[in-house]
Structure formats: C-alpha cells, structure tokens
Design an enzyme around this catalytic site. Sequence first.
Site, PDB file in Angstrom:
ATOM      1  N   HIS A 296      41.948  26.949  62.117  1.00 45.50           N
ATOM      2  CA  HIS A 296      42.802  27.992  61.566  1.00 45.50           C
ATOM      3  C   HIS A 296      44.119  27.433  61.043  1.00 45.50           C
ATOM      4  CE1 HIS A 296      40.564  31.525  63.642  1.00 45.50           C
ATOM      5  NE2 HIS A 296      40.164  31.340  62.408  1.00 45.50           N
TER       6      HIS A 296
ATOM      7  N   CYS B 262      34.229  40.589  33.770  1.00 49.26           N
ATOM      8  CA  CYS B 262      34.789  40.535  35.120  1.00 49.26           C
ATOM      9  C   CYS B 262      33.977  39.621  36.030  1.00 49.26           C
ATOM     10  CB  CYS B 262      34.863  41.932  35.730  1.00 49.26           C
ATOM     11  SG  CYS B 262      33.266  42.764  35.860  1.00 49.26           S
TER      12      CYS B 262
ATOM     13  N   GLU C 231      25.149  43.876  33.286  1.00 50.00           N
ATOM     14  CA  GLU C 231      24.686  42.817  34.179  1.00 50.00           C
ATOM     15  C   GLU C 231      23.168  42.768  34.317  1.00 50.00           C
ATOM     16  OE1 GLU C 231      26.451  43.535  38.040  1.00 50.00           O
ATOM     17  OE2 GLU C 231      26.432  45.695  37.706  1.00 50.00           O
TER      18      GLU C 231
END
Length: 665
Positions: A306, A618, A547
């Site tokens: 982390h 996009c 798409e």
Amino acid sequence: MERSTIVRVHEGLHARPATRFVKLAKGFESDVELVKDGKAVSAKSSVKLMLLAVKENQEVTVRANGADAIEAIEALIGYLENPKAGLDDEAPQHPANDAGQEAMPAPVPQSAPAAAGQANGLRGVAASEGVAIGPAFAHFPPDITGQGRMLQAGEIAGEIDRFRAAVAAVQARMDNALAQDNLSAGDRGIVAALRDIAADDSLTGQAEKAIEGGNDAVSAVITAASTIAAEFSAVDDHYLNARADDVHAVGRQICLVLLGQDDVSLENIPEGAILIADDIGAWDLARAPLKRIGGVVCGHGGATSHIAIIARSHGIPAVLGLGERINTLRTANQVALDGNSGHVIVDPDAAVRADFAGRVEAAAKERAGLAAFKTVTPKLADGRVIEVAANIGSLEEIEAAQEAGAMGVGLFRTELLFMRHMHLPSEDMQAETYAALAKAFAPYPVIVRTLDIGGDKPIAGIEFPDEENPFLGWRGIRMCLDRPDIFKRQLRALLRAAVHGNIKVMLPMVSDIGEVRQTRVLVEECAAELKAEGVPHTGFDLGVMIETPAAVLIAPALAREVAFFSIGTNDLTQYIMAADRLNPTVAKLNDVANPAVMSAIELTAKAGVAAGIMVGMCGEAAGRPDLIPTFIEMGLTELSMSPASIQRAKKTITAMVTESGAAGK
C-alpha cells in the site's frame, strides 16, 4: 446451499477486492463461507478471506445458510465472476493510462548509472517511477514492546475492556478519516481495507484469547499481529505478502492507543524531502502532507504494498524493500533516488547531484509543458473545437478530471454507482449523483451512459441467467429494456438532473433501431410521470454508443434517430475481431489500429458527419497520440479518455494544427 465458480476478479481477492467482498457478504443475514481446495472460511472476515489466497482463475465455492441464502450466493458469485471487481477503489496508476500509453512523462534515460557506480549506492525495489534528490527526513518511530508481565485473574476482564476500547478508538479514527474530503479515492480504499483489518475478529479474537491467558493487552496485540502477519508472509502470493505490513501497522495503532501515545508525526517534513523509514504504515502515509514529500525510501514494502500504491497515485518516486540496509540512511544528510531502477544514493557527490538535478528538471519541464495545455481549447484550422473530455465512474474522480483540464465528461459509467452498493441505488441517489456531476462540469456537457451491466459487469440486486457467452448475451440496453422497473428509475433520475442543462444520455450495446425507439417511449413515459407528480425535469439529447458491428452497419439509419454517436472502441474491437478482450491468448488481435476496426470507425464517422450529428469516442483509443490525428481527419469532434491522458491529447491536437499551418505556407 452452495454454488461453485471460477474467480475472474483481477489478481484475485487481495486487500481491497476482499474488503468489497466482505462488505457485500455482511449485507446478508445468512452465514456465508467461501471454500477453496476443501478449506472453508467465513466470507465476513477480511483476514480469513485474504489468507485463503484466492487467485484469479481458481475455482471456489460459495456456501450460504439462512433466509437470504439464494440472494447472497447470487450477489457473491456475481462479484467473483467480475474481472473489474474492486477496481473502482483502486488508485489511478500513473505509469500507464487506459490506452496503454504513458500517462506520465517518460523517465529521462539514466546517464551511465551513477547510482550503481557509487560506493554509497544501494539497490531496492523500484516501486514508484520518477527521480528525486533532496534532504533526508528520517522517520524511525521507537519500537513498541509489551509490559511482559502476567495478569492476575482479577485484572483480565478490565484488560479486555481496555483492549476493546482501543480497537474502537482506532476504528473511529479511520471512520473519521474516511468521512473527510481530503483523501483521494485510491487512498480511501486503502484506509477502508485497514479499517476492516482493525475490525476483523481474526486479529481481535487472537488478541483477546492471549489476554484471557494472562498477557497484557499490548503484548497480546503484538503477538496476534505477528502471528497473522507471518501467515500472510508465508502465502505464495506477492499481493498477500504485502498485507503483512498492513497487519503490523494496524496492530501498532492499537498499541499506541493502549499506551496513551501518539505516533511520530510526518506533519513537519520539509518541502521536497526524501522520507526515510524502516516501515511506514499506509494509515500514516495516507494522512501525511504528500505534496511536500519528494520521494520515499523504505526498508519494508514492495511494488504491491500500500505504500507503493499511495506513492504511485500521488506521483512520488519510491524505492522500497531495502531491508536492514535502510539503517545506513539514518544519519544521511541528502538522498538521491531513482524510482525507475530502484537505486538510492546516500549523500551523493557533486557529479551525481548534478546528474539528478538535471533529470529532475527535465521531468519537471515535461510535466510543466503538458500542464500548459490544461486550459487549452483545441481548435482545428477551420475553427471546429475538439472537445477533450474525461471518462469517469464516480464523483471521487471529478477532481482529477478537472485538474487535468477535462472539457466535460464523455463517458460516465453508471454501473459503478450500482456495483458499489449492496442494493440497487434509489432514484433520488441517482438524481443527486448525476446533478452533482452536471454542476461540477457546467457549462461543459456530461454524457451519462445508461446502465451497462451483464457480460463482464454483473451486480448485486439483478439475477443474471447462466450464459455460455455473456458478452454476446443479456447486457446493456438489452437488459434495461427487459427490466423497465430498473431502467425507468434511471431515466427519471436523468430527466431530473437534466434541469442543469448539460446532461446528455447514451445507450450501450445498441444493435437495432428498435432499441432506441423503445427507449424514447420509456423516456416519454417517465417525463409524463414526473410532470404529473410536479417534479422538476427537462429533456436531454439521446445518443448511442457504437460498439457492435450491427450498429456500425446501420449507422446511417441510427444517425437519423439520435443526437450523437460515441464510439466505444473497447467492445467494438473485440466484436469486430471476434477476440475476447479478457483472453490473453488472443490479446494481439485486440488492436484498435487493425484495419478492420479502423474501417468500422470510419464508416461510423461518415454516417454521423453526413447526418450532421456529433461523433465522439470514449474507448481506450481516444487517448492515443498516434491515432488522434486519424480520428479527427475522419470527422470526430469529441475524444473522451482517462484524465491522465487529457493534456497530452490536447498537445497532440494543437501540434496537428501547427503542423498543418506550417505545411500550408
């Protein structure tokens, strides 16, 4: 009852996906277990779940017993079969953006590895890219040790109460941090994972048993944390190995409360200093003044820890995993580090200082050069504006998009709003979310994609059928039209948010004109209902994502029905090439630059331009500098991408215009 499946969660159930899975499991009354290789653990314990070491592509069984067992199994299986599960909590990674292009300036090549040639050079794990040189800030808090005495029988109950109060205090601190606005979305996910460890009965249960056996609370916590951390370290998985540090960090926080002490603060770290530590808890680093930290060098940690994730998400160079060699930096005055190679130099000589200073300056110039494009509005020679917008999936991502200079939102993925809740979001919650989005980017447009689930994105609350190929099945607009109870709630919310004037709506997975017409009927029904109820609302532009191959082939007809096109290159590429984008064995076929895919994009653009509607993109390809000129030549006037790619895209478009002008002279 029980059901088996193959885990598709990216990299398996490591810290944050495990946290999300446990949160989902805790939303059901039933007792729930996860079984792998004959070993069963509670699905409501983060630590036990992580120690099961469930990896991607392994088979597991979800077992539930209780009143809502069916619902629990359906929801948890849906999560396990979702390759993107848990990624909505991930911090954005700077090294690469969605298009596979570099999102940060490429590291300046290292001249004759100065770090390797220095007698005082060290080598660790290259955990976060970039180079830095600055004053050393040693952070070596004293070790915590237990009292080392055995409790009397009459002291045990009071010591358990004291321990429980300390755990509650740590949880409250973390809850308070999560409630603040100063944590990034990625850091928030890390703190949430730490909070789960603090609340997990694996840690608290072991500590309480040790106290019942006569150990003082501090000794009990140290022993319990060390035992669990050792279990994580022994697992053959680098993600889970890194969780050992998290357990120690949580244990330390509990001990500090028990001792009535505050940890050594990082608040006073100087501007540009290199933070030196044996170990830094993610809890401490997430709350530190990160903008002042020039670099991080640490004895513990690796590329999946982390600490590394936080450093990368904030663009801080980091070298970790130095082990005992970190002690050679305790008295350092100055440190140079190369997060690309893992080299660290203690008190560098003049030549190395000059080398690093030059590289830092070059990187800063590159960043500054791109930053200059934040406020640029790209225009073509004929005056057409090219909108460079952001793809985002949550309100937490707004700030990053604004900082990058996004000209609105070209894709708001509403499925993430659905996936992060244990139940379907209400109309009010959705309306508030879409309205907040519109307000944040006004007057720029915000394009909201209606719910696109199914295939690789199942969610709790909707039961999906078993399908041989869910990518070709009940997903996107197909599911929505079959479930008007869900779809109309979203459409009503969008109509309410549209009063802000810049909301546009697009439909995913369209393959037939009838789907657009059916949607329009539902929109009209919703508008009539809102009017009758006296609820403020207004209409919005309706567009479609291109798409599917079918949408490409009927694009001229679709263009007469809608206000805009947005080309989703991720799915379009996999459908055109008949190659699963999640299957690594056919990854080479998933290339948007393939002539077949580029032809599909060009056909779509021609149809949109001929009809006089906006044509945007996009998908991942929208941020690729090598393809942007071609897309614009095809007629696209809107490109939406990861925020990290926006400034580079604006620079690419501006350079096109400059080159075009020079060529015309």
